[in-house]
Scaffold this motif. Sequence first.
Motif, short mmCIF file in Angstrom:
data_model
loop_
_atom_site.label_atom_id
_atom_site.label_comp_id
_atom_site.label_asym_id
_atom_site.label_seq_id
_atom_site.Cartn_x
_atom_site.Cartn_y
_atom_site.Cartn_z
N ALA A 205 152.80 43.18 146.47
CA ALA A 205 152.93 42.05 147.40
C ALA A 205 153.25 40.76 146.65
O ALA A 205 154.07 39.95 147.11
CB ALA A 205 151.63 41.89 148.20
N PHE A 206 152.62 40.57 145.49
CA PHE A 206 152.91 39.37 144.69
C PHE A 206 154.37 39.36 144.24
O PHE A 206 155.05 38.32 144.31
CB PHE A 206 151.98 39.33 143.48
N ALA A 207 154.88 40.50 143.78
CA ALA A 207 156.27 40.57 143.34
C ALA A 207 157.23 40.32 144.50
O ALA A 207 158.24 39.62 144.35
CB ALA A 207 156.55 41.94 142.71
N LEU A 208 156.94 40.87 145.67
CA LEU A 208 157.80 40.66 146.84
C LEU A 208 157.82 39.18 147.23
O LEU A 208 158.84 38.66 147.69
CB LEU A 208 157.31 41.51 148.00
N LEU A 209 156.69 38.50 147.04
CA LEU A 209 156.59 37.09 147.39
C LEU A 209 157.22 36.19 146.34
O LEU A 209 158.00 35.28 146.66
CB LEU A 209 155.12 36.71 147.59
N ALA A 210 156.92 36.45 145.06
CA ALA A 210 157.32 35.54 143.99
C ALA A 210 158.73 35.81 143.47
O ALA A 210 159.43 34.87 143.08
CB ALA A 210 156.32 35.64 142.82
N VAL A 211 159.16 37.06 143.45
CA VAL A 211 160.45 37.42 142.86
C VAL A 211 161.50 37.69 143.95
O VAL A 211 162.58 37.09 143.95
CB VAL A 211 160.30 38.65 141.94
N TRP A 212 161.17 38.58 144.88
CA TRP A 212 162.12 38.90 145.95
C TRP A 212 162.11 37.84 147.05
O TRP A 212 163.04 37.78 147.85
CB TRP A 212 161.81 40.27 146.54
N ARG A 213 161.04 37.04 147.13
CA ARG A 213 160.91 35.95 148.08
C ARG A 213 161.10 36.41 149.52
O ARG A 213 161.79 35.77 150.32
CB ARG A 213 161.88 34.80 147.75
N LEU A 214 160.48 37.54 149.85
CA LEU A 214 160.48 38.00 151.22
C LEU A 214 159.60 37.08 152.08
O LEU A 214 158.68 36.45 151.57
CB LEU A 214 159.95 39.43 151.30
N PRO A 215 159.88 36.98 153.38
CA PRO A 215 159.04 36.13 154.24
C PRO A 215 157.62 36.65 154.30
O PRO A 215 157.39 37.87 154.27
CB PRO A 215 159.73 36.22 155.60
N PRO A 216 156.62 35.76 154.39
CA PRO A 216 155.22 36.19 154.38
C PRO A 216 154.87 37.20 155.47
O PRO A 216 154.08 38.11 155.24
CB PRO A 216 154.45 34.87 154.56
N TRP A 217 155.45 37.05 156.67
CA TRP A 217 155.10 37.98 157.75
C TRP A 217 155.50 39.40 157.40
O TRP A 217 154.79 40.35 157.73
CB TRP A 217 155.75 37.55 159.07
N LEU A 218 156.64 39.56 156.69
CA LEU A 218 157.07 40.91 156.30
C LEU A 218 156.15 41.47 155.21
O LEU A 218 155.83 42.67 155.22
CB LEU A 218 158.52 40.87 155.82
N ILE A 219 155.73 40.61 154.29
CA ILE A 219 154.81 41.06 153.25
C ILE A 219 153.48 41.47 153.87
O ILE A 219 152.87 42.47 153.45
CB ILE A 219 154.63 39.94 152.20
N VAL A 220 153.01 40.73 154.87
CA VAL A 220 151.79 41.10 155.58
C VAL A 220 151.93 42.49 156.19
O VAL A 220 151.06 43.36 156.03
CB VAL A 220 151.45 40.06 156.67
N ALA A 221 153.05 42.72 156.89
CA ALA A 221 153.25 44.02 157.55
C ALA A 221 153.31 45.16 156.54
O ALA A 221 152.68 46.22 156.74
CB ALA A 221 154.53 43.97 158.38
N LEU A 222 154.04 44.97 155.46
CA LEU A 222 154.18 46.03 154.46
C LEU A 222 152.86 46.32 153.76
O LEU A 222 152.51 47.49 153.51
CB LEU A 222 155.25 45.65 153.44
N THR A 223 152.11 45.28 153.41
CA THR A 223 150.85 45.48 152.69
C THR A 223 149.81 46.14 153.59
O THR A 223 149.06 47.02 153.15
CB THR A 223 150.33 44.14 152.16
N VAL A 224 149.72 45.70 154.83
CA VAL A 224 148.77 46.32 155.76
C VAL A 224 149.13 47.79 155.98
O VAL A 224 148.24 48.66 155.99
CB VAL A 224 148.75 45.56 157.09
N ALA A 225 150.42 48.07 156.14
CA ALA A 225 150.85 49.47 156.30
C ALA A 225 150.47 50.30 155.07
O ALA A 225 150.01 51.44 155.17
CB ALA A 225 152.34 49.54 156.56
N GLY A 226 150.64 49.70 153.88
CA GLY A 226 150.27 50.40 152.66
C GLY A 226 148.78 50.66 152.58
O GLY A 226 148.35 51.74 152.15
N ALA A 227 147.97 49.68 152.97
CA ALA A 227 146.52 49.85 152.94
C ALA A 227 146.07 50.94 153.91
O ALA A 227 145.20 51.76 153.59
CB ALA A 227 145.82 48.54 153.27
N VAL A 228 146.65 50.98 155.10
CA VAL A 228 146.32 52.02 156.08
C VAL A 228 146.70 53.39 155.54
O VAL A 228 145.94 54.36 155.65
CB VAL A 228 147.00 51.73 157.42
N LEU A 229 147.90 53.47 154.92
CA LEU A 229 148.34 54.76 154.38
C LEU A 229 147.44 55.25 153.26
O LEU A 229 147.08 56.44 153.21
CB LEU A 229 149.78 54.62 153.88
#
Length: 404
Positions: free
Chosen positions: A376-400
């Motif tokens: 999530a840090f890399a997606l935010l700091a390097v890829w600069r994805l929007p925070p809402w997308l990082i939230v969705a991806l990280t929550v999905a990863g935690a559930v999985l």
Amino acid sequence: MSGDQRARHDDAGTPGEVFRAFLKLGLTSFGGPIAHLGYFRDELVQRRRWVSETSYADLVALCQFLPGPASSQVGFALGLLRAGLPGALLAWAAFTLPSALLLFAFALGADAFGGPLGQSVIHGLKLVAVAVVAHAVWGMARSLCPDRERAGIAVAAVLIVVFLPGAFAQIAAILAGALAGRWLCRDVAATDGSHLGVALSPRAGSALLAVFAALLLGLPLLLLAWPTPLLALFEIFYRAGALVFGGGHVVLPLLESRVVATGLVGADAFLAGYGAAQAIPGPLFTFSAYLGAVMSPTGGSLLGAALALGGIFLPGMLLLLGVLPFWDRLRALQPARAVMAGTNAAVVGILGAALYQPVWTSAVRGPEDFALALTAFALLAVWRLPPWLIVALTVAGAVLVDLI
């Protein structure tokens, strides 16, 4: 062109622009007050360039000094600087009302975060907070701690917050940073020419401070003369917002002593609402909307929720508006600029300490969690994805991960 110059090139906006920006933040800013400061920095300082990095750190330092919800006060001030008082009010409404409405719905019977799946979602949101706070610490340290003196102040602030218990550790760290900056940062502080440019006069600021004091002292007296349930509810939450330092988590013991110990809210209902507040975006002070809705005799009342919500936020905003007209004049003085340089470095240290406790310690339980937070840090700091997308991806990863 320097970062501060770039940040100052577009210093006026519209109330509609402010509302849209903060509505996005109100719908996606998970993780508590420290994480919110990271979201604000990414969206409004780095991407939109509403204020300079230094001015943003000054606002954070000021709001840490004042009672009330620090992240909401920072957002309110950013809206004020961008579009005047309408912008400030719309910034507060857009950032606050989404979570307040969700908690009001929860008070009416919604229980979306019970069971294993709900716990996995909450855990994913905590991992998002790790990435957001780490990114904020990294970026602010690069700009606000560029030399050994300020780096040393930041490290000292970390040690103060980590080893001194209680909410007043943050205030102690800022005071220590201010004192150290007065002597160590005399040469470097003069390079910053940014200003906040608040469109409020000192007379207006003084009047607002008088209103704050009049409500704090006068509401208990008015309650003695006119003991109505709704006035009593408003007084409980106004006093809590006026006297609490340290943000949303610190207000919980004060509220518990006023509403649980007195029998207005049951202990189980209090803890259930607190758990729901952890799972949604926006400021933790919106927990007050839940309590106002369930408190007797206004159970399920939208009016009770609104009075509690307004009561707990109002004192912090009155204080902020009262102090801001004097703040810009003070920080223009050379000794004050040295103090602010040290204070800003201390703010970086406070964020660094918060990255460890409670953000890291409450979220990272093993290597899988570390991998998710790092991604999530890399997606935010390097890829600069929007925070809402990082939230969705990280929550999905935690559930999985929990399902596996």
